[in-house]
Scaffold this motif. Structure first.
Motif, PDB file in Angstrom:
ATOM      1  N   VAL A   1       6.149   6.362 -30.429  1.00 47.87           N
ATOM      2  CA  VAL A   1       5.121   5.691 -29.641  1.00 47.87           C
ATOM      3  C   VAL A   1       4.605   6.687 -28.608  1.00 47.87           C
ATOM      4  O   VAL A   1       5.380   7.319 -27.902  1.00 47.87           O
ATOM      5  CB  VAL A   1       5.692   4.440 -28.937  1.00 47.87           C
ATOM      6  N   ARG A   2       3.301   6.837 -28.548  1.00 49.11           N
ATOM      7  CA  ARG A   2       2.706   7.769 -27.598  1.00 49.11           C
ATOM      8  C   ARG A   2       1.918   6.993 -26.560  1.00 49.11           C
ATOM      9  O   ARG A   2       1.165   6.083 -26.896  1.00 49.11           O
ATOM     10  CB  ARG A   2       1.795   8.742 -28.321  1.00 49.11           C
ATOM     11  N   LYS A   3       2.073   7.366 -25.303  1.00 50.73           N
ATOM     12  CA  LYS A   3       1.350   6.703 -24.223  1.00 50.73           C
ATOM     13  C   LYS A   3      -0.066   7.259 -24.133  1.00 50.73           C
ATOM     14  O   LYS A   3      -0.299   8.441 -24.322  1.00 50.73           O
ATOM     15  CB  LYS A   3       2.056   6.939 -22.898  1.00 50.73           C
ATOM     16  N   LEU A   4      -1.007   6.378 -23.850  1.00 49.15           N
ATOM     17  CA  LEU A   4      -2.389   6.772 -23.635  1.00 49.15           C
ATOM     18  C   LEU A   4      -2.717   6.643 -22.157  1.00 49.15           C
ATOM     19  O   LEU A   4      -2.340   5.673 -21.512  1.00 49.15           O
ATOM     20  CB  LEU A   4      -3.346   5.876 -24.422  1.00 49.15           C
ATOM     21  N   THR A   5      -3.443   7.615 -21.632  1.00 47.37           N
ATOM     22  CA  THR A   5      -3.906   7.532 -20.252  1.00 47.37           C
ATOM     23  C   THR A   5      -5.283   6.875 -20.237  1.00 47.37           C
ATOM     24  O   THR A   5      -5.917   6.707 -21.285  1.00 47.37           O
ATOM     25  CB  THR A   5      -4.005   8.931 -19.629  1.00 47.37           C
ATOM     26  N   LEU A   6      -5.773   6.538 -19.063  1.00 47.51           N
ATOM     27  CA  LEU A   6      -7.126   5.983 -18.956  1.00 47.51           C
ATOM     28  C   LEU A   6      -8.157   7.011 -19.416  1.00 47.51           C
ATOM     29  O   LEU A   6      -9.165   6.663 -20.029  1.00 47.51           O
ATOM     30  CB  LEU A   6      -7.408   5.546 -17.525  1.00 47.51           C
ATOM     31  N   ASN A   7      -7.895   8.272 -19.132  1.00 55.60           N
ATOM     32  CA  ASN A   7      -8.788   9.329 -19.580  1.00 55.60           C
ATOM     33  C   ASN A   7      -8.843   9.383 -21.106  1.00 55.60           C
ATOM     34  O   ASN A   7      -9.900   9.584 -21.697  1.00 55.60           O
ATOM     35  CB  ASN A   7      -8.336  10.674 -19.001  1.00 55.60           C
ATOM     36  N   ASP A   8      -7.694   9.201 -21.760  1.00 53.21           N
ATOM     37  CA  ASP A   8      -7.656   9.162 -23.225  1.00 53.21           C
ATOM     38  C   ASP A   8      -8.496   8.005 -23.762  1.00 53.21           C
ATOM     39  O   ASP A   8      -9.255   8.162 -24.715  1.00 53.21           O
ATOM     40  CB  ASP A   8      -6.226   9.022 -23.736  1.00 53.21           C
ATOM     41  N   LEU A   9      -8.356   6.839 -23.151  1.00 54.02           N
ATOM     42  CA  LEU A   9      -9.128   5.677 -23.600  1.00 54.02           C
ATOM     43  C   LEU A   9     -10.622   5.917 -23.442  1.00 54.02           C
ATOM     44  O   LEU A   9     -11.418   5.563 -24.313  1.00 54.02           O
ATOM     45  CB  LEU A   9      -8.706   4.426 -22.823  1.00 54.02           C
ATOM     46  N   PHE A  10     -11.012   6.554 -22.340  1.00 49.81           N
ATOM     47  CA  PHE A  10     -12.418   6.882 -22.115  1.00 49.81           C
ATOM     48  C   PHE A  10     -12.904   7.868 -23.173  1.00 49.81           C
ATOM     49  O   PHE A  10     -13.988   7.712 -23.734  1.00 49.81           O
ATOM     50  CB  PHE A  10     -12.590   7.464 -20.703  1.00 49.81           C
ATOM     51  N   ASN A  11     -12.094   8.879 -23.474  1.00 52.92           N
ATOM     52  CA  ASN A  11     -12.476   9.885 -24.475  1.00 52.92           C
ATOM     53  C   ASN A  11     -12.553   9.304 -25.882  1.00 52.92           C
ATOM     54  O   ASN A  11     -13.327   9.774 -26.710  1.00 52.92           O
ATOM     55  CB  ASN A  11     -11.507  11.070 -24.449  1.00 52.92           C
ATOM     56  N   LEU A  12     -11.752   8.298 -26.176  1.00 51.22           N
ATOM     57  CA  LEU A  12     -11.787   7.675 -27.499  1.00 51.22           C
ATOM     58  C   LEU A  12     -13.076   6.897 -27.744  1.00 51.22           C
ATOM     59  O   LEU A  12     -13.480   6.689 -28.876  1.00 51.22           O
ATOM     60  CB  LEU A  12     -10.580   6.755 -27.694  1.00 51.22           C
ATOM     61  N   LYS A  13     -13.737   6.456 -26.682  1.00 57.07           N
ATOM     62  CA  LYS A  13     -14.975   5.675 -26.810  1.00 57.07           C
ATOM     63  C   LYS A  13     -16.228   6.544 -26.825  1.00 57.07           C
ATOM     64  O   LYS A  13     -17.333   6.032 -26.977  1.00 57.07           O
ATOM     65  CB  LYS A  13     -15.073   4.656 -25.667  1.00 57.07           C
ATOM     66  N   ARG A  14     -16.098   7.841 -26.678  1.00 57.81           N
ATOM     67  CA  ARG A  14     -17.258   8.741 -26.659  1.00 57.81           C
ATOM     68  C   ARG A  14     -17.992   8.733 -27.996  1.00 57.81           C
ATOM     69  O   ARG A  14     -17.385   8.695 -29.048  1.00 57.81           O
ATOM     70  CB  ARG A  14     -16.824  10.175 -26.378  1.00 57.81           C
ATOM     71  N   ARG A  15     -19.318   8.803 -27.922  1.00 53.55           N
ATOM     72  CA  ARG A  15     -20.157   8.943 -29.108  1.00 53.55           C
ATOM     73  C   ARG A  15     -21.280   9.903 -28.745  1.00 53.55           C
ATOM     74  O   ARG A  15     -22.404   9.508 -28.483  1.00 53.55           O
ATOM     75  CB  ARG A  15     -20.737   7.598 -29.541  1.00 53.55           C
ATOM     76  N   GLU A  16     -20.971  11.207 -28.711  1.00 55.06           N
ATOM     77  CA  GLU A  16     -21.954  12.208 -28.324  1.00 55.06           C
ATOM     78  C   GLU A  16     -22.771  12.714 -29.503  1.00 55.06           C
ATOM     79  O   GLU A  16     -23.788  13.361 -29.318  1.00 55.06           O
ATOM     80  CB  GLU A  16     -21.264  13.370 -27.611  1.00 55.06           C
ATOM     81  N   THR A  17     -22.314  12.456 -30.712  1.00 58.21           N
ATOM     82  CA  THR A  17     -23.011  12.890 -31.915  1.00 58.21           C
ATOM     83  C   THR A  17     -22.702  11.909 -33.040  1.00 58.21           C
ATOM     84  O   THR A  17     -21.735  11.157 -32.959  1.00 58.21           O
ATOM     85  CB  THR A  17     -22.595  14.326 -32.304  1.00 58.21           C
ATOM     86  N   LYS A  18     -23.520  11.917 -34.080  1.00 54.81           N
ATOM     87  CA  LYS A  18     -23.275  11.024 -35.216  1.00 54.81           C
ATOM     88  C   LYS A  18     -22.348  11.659 -36.243  1.00 54.81           C
ATOM     89  O   LYS A  18     -21.809  10.979 -37.096  1.00 54.81           O
ATOM     90  CB  LYS A  18     -24.599  10.650 -35.879  1.00 54.81           C
ATOM     91  N   LYS A  19     -22.187  12.976 -36.153  1.00 59.05           N
ATOM     92  CA  LYS A  19     -21.353  13.696 -37.102  1.00 59.05           C
ATOM     93  C   LYS A  19     -19.904  13.749 -36.609  1.00 59.05           C
ATOM     94  O   LYS A  19     -19.642  14.075 -35.460  1.00 59.05           O
ATOM     95  CB  LYS A  19     -21.887  15.116 -37.270  1.00 59.05           C
TER      96      LYS A  19
END
Length: 74
Positions: A4-22
């Protein structure tokens, strides 16, 4: 059972990024340069999911990042 790996708030924010379609096309063990918020992060890919990457940065921290970011394989 995988660890089990802990996620930080920064990780959660980075997971929601959509800077490109590729999606990032990388395999575990690849060295990549990721461009986020006018920063360049050089990291080694640990694992790849459908929409996320688990990477190890130079400081030794494990981060989770969306696969829809700008990147370059090194």
């Amino acid at each position: 059972m995988p660890p089990v790996r802990k996620l930080t708030l920064n990780d959660l924010f980075n997971l929601k990024r959509r800077e490109t379609k590729k999606k990032v096309e990388a395999n575990p063990g690849d060295l990549i340069k990721i461009y986020i918020d006018n920063q360049e992060i050089i990291a080694i890919v640990i694992s790849v999911d459908e929409n996320s990457l688990e990477v190890n940065d130079p400081s030794g921290k494990i981060k989770w990042i969306s696969r829809f970011v700008k990147y370059k394989k090194i």
